[in-house]
Write an enzyme that holds these catalytic residues in place. Sequence first.
Site, PDB file in Angstrom:
ATOM      1  N   LYS A 153      42.628  34.180  42.427  1.00 28.25           N
ATOM      2  CA  LYS A 153      41.641  34.333  43.391  1.00 28.25           C
ATOM      3  C   LYS A 153      40.472  35.168  42.764  1.00 28.25           C
ATOM      4  O   LYS A 153      40.610  36.305  42.944  1.00 28.25           O
ATOM      5  CB  LYS A 153      42.049  34.981  44.657  1.00 28.25           C
ATOM      6  CG  LYS A 153      41.305  35.129  45.876  1.00 28.25           C
ATOM      7  CD  LYS A 153      41.066  36.505  46.426  1.00 28.25           C
ATOM      8  CE  LYS A 153      39.723  36.901  46.815  1.00 28.25           C
ATOM      9  NZ  LYS A 153      38.539  36.719  46.695  1.00 28.25           N
ATOM     10  N   GLY A 206      40.683  45.901  41.465  1.00 29.62           N
ATOM     11  CA  GLY A 206      39.388  46.036  42.606  1.00 29.62           C
ATOM     12  C   GLY A 206      39.184  47.487  43.047  1.00 29.62           C
ATOM     13  O   GLY A 206      39.610  48.442  42.252  1.00 29.62           O
ATOM     14  N   THR A 208      40.032  51.263  45.013  1.00 31.39           N
ATOM     15  CA  THR A 208      41.176  51.954  45.321  1.00 31.39           C
ATOM     16  C   THR A 208      41.469  51.703  46.802  1.00 31.39           C
ATOM     17  O   THR A 208      42.570  51.423  47.125  1.00 31.39           O
ATOM     18  CB  THR A 208      41.129  53.364  45.105  1.00 31.39           C
ATOM     19  OG1 THR A 208      40.721  53.842  43.511  1.00 31.39           O
ATOM     20  CG2 THR A 208      42.092  54.467  45.469  1.00 31.39           C
ATOM     21  N   GLU A 228      44.941  47.857  39.019  1.00 31.95           N
ATOM     22  CA  GLU A 228      43.714  48.377  38.167  1.00 31.95           C
ATOM     23  C   GLU A 228      42.592  48.823  39.029  1.00 31.95           C
ATOM     24  O   GLU A 228      42.019  47.702  39.649  1.00 31.95           O
ATOM     25  CB  GLU A 228      43.380  47.255  37.335  1.00 31.95           C
ATOM     26  CG  GLU A 228      44.350  46.987  36.097  1.00 31.95           C
ATOM     27  CD  GLU A 228      44.956  48.170  35.320  1.00 31.95           C
ATOM     28  OE1 GLU A 228      44.207  49.232  35.418  1.00 31.95           O
ATOM     29  OE2 GLU A 228      45.735  47.678  34.515  1.00 31.95           O
ATOM     30  N   CYS A 262      34.706  49.820  35.779  1.00 33.51           N
ATOM     31  CA  CYS A 262      35.522  50.687  36.163  1.00 33.51           C
ATOM     32  C   CYS A 262      35.797  51.901  35.170  1.00 33.51           C
ATOM     33  O   CYS A 262      36.004  53.014  35.456  1.00 33.51           O
ATOM     34  CB  CYS A 262      36.957  50.121  36.572  1.00 33.51           C
ATOM     35  SG  CYS A 262      37.544  48.944  35.121  1.00 33.51           S
ATOM     36  N   GLU A 355      33.002  57.285  43.010  1.00 33.06           N
ATOM     37  CA  GLU A 355      32.511  56.024  41.994  1.00 33.06           C
ATOM     38  C   GLU A 355      31.521  55.325  42.419  1.00 33.06           C
ATOM     39  O   GLU A 355      31.179  54.676  43.732  1.00 33.06           O
ATOM     40  CB  GLU A 355      33.731  55.176  41.888  1.00 33.06           C
ATOM     41  CG  GLU A 355      33.655  53.767  41.078  1.00 33.06           C
ATOM     42  CD  GLU A 355      34.581  52.983  40.860  1.00 33.06           C
ATOM     43  OE1 GLU A 355      35.123  52.491  42.002  1.00 33.06           O
ATOM     44  OE2 GLU A 355      34.930  52.571  39.874  1.00 33.06           O
TER      45      GLU A 355
HETATM   46  P1  NDP Z   1      37.163  44.704  46.118  1.00 30.18           P
HETATM   47  O1  NDP Z   1      38.514  45.794  46.193  1.00 30.18           O
HETATM   48  O2  NDP Z   1      36.354  44.943  47.107  1.00 30.18           O
HETATM   49  O3  NDP Z   1      37.750  43.594  45.708  1.00 30.18           O
HETATM   50  C1  NDP Z   1      38.317  42.923  44.624  1.00 30.18           C
HETATM   51  C2  NDP Z   1      39.205  42.022  45.031  1.00 30.18           C
HETATM   52  O4  NDP Z   1      40.158  41.861  46.109  1.00 30.18           O
HETATM   53  C3  NDP Z   1      38.212  40.818  45.364  1.00 30.18           C
HETATM   54  O5  NDP Z   1      38.548  39.330  44.620  1.00 30.18           O
HETATM   55  C4  NDP Z   1      38.210  40.620  47.036  1.00 30.18           C
HETATM   56  O6  NDP Z   1      37.924  39.542  47.393  1.00 30.18           O
HETATM   57  C5  NDP Z   1      39.760  40.829  47.112  1.00 30.18           C
HETATM   58  N1  NDP Z   1      40.027  41.475  48.262  1.00 30.18           N
HETATM   59  C6  NDP Z   1      39.073  41.921  49.348  1.00 30.18           C
HETATM   60  N2  NDP Z   1      40.053  42.241  50.334  1.00 30.18           N
HETATM   61  C7  NDP Z   1      41.317  42.030  50.294  1.00 30.18           C
HETATM   62  C8  NDP Z   1      42.592  41.915  50.808  1.00 30.18           C
HETATM   63  N3  NDP Z   1      42.639  42.721  52.045  1.00 30.18           N
HETATM   64  N4  NDP Z   1      43.511  41.604  50.202  1.00 30.18           N
HETATM   65  C9  NDP Z   1      43.635  41.194  49.066  1.00 30.18           C
HETATM   66  N5  NDP Z   1      42.493  40.929  48.411  1.00 30.18           N
HETATM   67  C10 NDP Z   1      41.417  41.351  48.888  1.00 30.18           C
HETATM   68  O7  NDP Z   1      36.586  45.296  44.672  1.00 30.18           O
HETATM   69  P2  NDP Z   1      35.116  45.018  44.483  1.00 30.18           P
HETATM   70  O8  NDP Z   1      35.185  43.272  44.063  1.00 30.18           O
HETATM   71  O9  NDP Z   1      34.169  45.436  45.114  1.00 30.18           O
HETATM   72  O10 NDP Z   1      35.002  45.482  42.835  1.00 30.18           O
HETATM   73  C11 NDP Z   1      34.743  46.595  42.471  1.00 30.18           C
HETATM   74  C12 NDP Z   1      36.014  47.667  42.312  1.00 30.18           C
HETATM   75  O11 NDP Z   1      36.736  47.334  41.527  1.00 30.18           O
HETATM   76  C13 NDP Z   1      35.481  48.860  41.880  1.00 30.18           C
HETATM   77  O12 NDP Z   1      35.914  50.182  42.742  1.00 30.18           O
HETATM   78  C14 NDP Z   1      36.023  49.046  40.420  1.00 30.18           C
HETATM   79  O13 NDP Z   1      36.237  50.571  40.020  1.00 30.18           O
HETATM   80  C15 NDP Z   1      37.050  48.365  40.555  1.00 30.18           C
HETATM   81  N6  NDP Z   1      37.600  47.640  39.162  1.00 30.18           N
HETATM   82  C16 NDP Z   1      38.732  48.268  38.502  1.00 30.18           C
HETATM   83  C17 NDP Z   1      38.958  47.737  37.396  1.00 30.18           C
HETATM   84  C18 NDP Z   1      40.297  48.179  36.805  1.00 30.18           C
HETATM   85  O14 NDP Z   1      40.569  47.547  35.763  1.00 30.18           O
HETATM   86  N7  NDP Z   1      40.755  49.273  36.887  1.00 30.18           N
HETATM   87  C19 NDP Z   1      38.168  46.798  36.504  1.00 30.18           C
HETATM   88  C20 NDP Z   1      37.148  46.259  37.484  1.00 30.18           C
HETATM   89  C21 NDP Z   1      36.872  46.933  38.819  1.00 30.18           C
HETATM   90  P3  NDP Z   1      36.407  38.934  47.993  1.00 30.18           P
HETATM   91  O15 NDP Z   1      35.452  39.929  47.008  1.00 30.18           O
HETATM   92  O16 NDP Z   1      36.081  37.822  47.636  1.00 30.18           O
HETATM   93  O17 NDP Z   1      36.153  39.436  49.546  1.00 30.18           O
END
Ligand code: NDP
Length: 451
Positions: A153, A206, A208, A228, A262, A355
């Site tokens: 996804k 995504g 935290t 992650e 991140c 962050e």
């Molecule tokens: P989000 O947590 O909002 O989203 C991450 C993914 O999860 C997206 O595909 C999103 O879908 C999906 N998602 C949203 N809600 C749900 C749910 N209830 N259940 C399952 N999946 C869901 O993060 P962001 O996209 O805003 O990314 C930024 C964040 O990711 C930052 O905090 C960053 O630090 C972190 N990150 C961490 C990394 C690591 O390796 N540690 C690497 C890259 C980013 P949709 O967006 O389509 O709604």
Amino acid sequence: MLHEVVNPATEEVVARVERTSADGVDAAIGRARAAFPAWAAVAPGDRARLLRRFAAAVDADLEHLATLEVTNAGHTISNARWEAGNARDVLDYYSGAPERLFGRQIPVADGIDLTFREPLGVVGVIVPWNFPMPIAAWGLAPALAAGNTVVLKPAELTPLTALRLGELALEAGLPADVFQVVTGQGSVVGQRLVDHPDVRKIVFTGSTEVGRSVMVGAAASMTRLTLELGGKSANIVFADADLERAAATAPYAVFDNAGQDCCARSRILVERSVHDRFLSLLEPAVAGVRVGDPRLDDTEMGPLISAAHRDSVAAYVPEGAPVAFRGTTPIGPGFWYPPTVLAPVAAGDRAFVEEIFGPIVIVVPFADEADAVRIANDSPYGLSGSIWTENLGRALRVARGVEAGNLSVNSHSSVRYWTPFGGFKQSGLGRELGPDALDAFTDVKNVFIST
Ligand code: NDP
């Protein structure tokens, strides 16, 4: 229903992509489950060959994939080429794994004990918008190599390269439904992947906050998890460091990908005795970051991903915020935000603690080694960080003292596909990449044979 995909550098709609319903996700999971036994039974050498062909297909399509990412995510073309190359390399690296998925023979009384590494079944890979290609590859490549089927996804904001990877997998000869890409909202598609009892593992990257809810959801079916999550990484500069190099590279450690990283070193901690000198070296380096049209080869920073995200980033620099200096942005359409340095920042300030995920960095003085480690660890996050010093003993002491999963000395490198990557504390759970990644995509089966 369709979702509009917007180019963040121009604000133009560049594609319309399906918003899959929960029923649509169930159907994809059903197909992935049906495809699993045959895929798991493919001889290891043949599975390896198919993954190598997939890597070759990505390589042949590299320029196209990179251009798609520039259009969809506003990444600079040089970054986007690296990202497509990383997806290729990760597929290549894990194509070596199926033939090395060894079990053990363990000495026991009265018989022989054997272990097998069994694939889990259907794996859901949930990807954020900041590095769509690499993060997809870090999950899907080892999952497929271990004999699992994958439902991926992408983030709704950045689905285009994921969809292309799905096409390339089929062109490379992967059987239908072994790797599927399902677009749509996190609250629907992501949530259904987490909740569905036939999904045996979730790889989530995504925030935290969402990671925490994924963990709660996964508990219902004991679904295995890799998380992650976010970061607030420290870039620690000691007085004995090569200050010129530390200052010249610091902007790229935080403003790369417009700070939507991140691993961004968003807190620069500088030994007090060289703090002012460091700032005077940092200022021209920040002014020199080339922000602009991401299609151009020499552009170093593009726009933020969306207008909403730009608003959230800008909120960290309210009227009267301590802006020490900042870079420039183009005028006109696009979700631009300038590279910004805040100093001095009070310890409780939001910019100090949270962050930001944008091109904002804070510079903070420290007194000595212990103080540097204390400030670096004063965060719920623990993903990465850098240590600048010419003293190797101190570099190792500080590296051992900082609670983070990925540290570099006199460098800002964070991710290498042949070494483990992941976070301490609230930055995550489990490790991706490196030689042990398949541990997370298999269960160990222990068989005793009585003799
Ligand atoms: P989000 O947590 O909002 O989203 C991450 C993914 O999860 C997206 O595909 C999103 O879908 C999906 N998602 C949203 N809600 C749900 C749910 N209830 N259940 C399952 N999946 C869901 O993060 P962001 O996209 O805003 O990314 C930024 C964040 O990711 C930052 O905090 C960053 O630090 C972190 N990150 C961490 C990394 C690591 O390796 N540690 C690497 C890259 C980013 P949709 O967006 O389509 O709604």
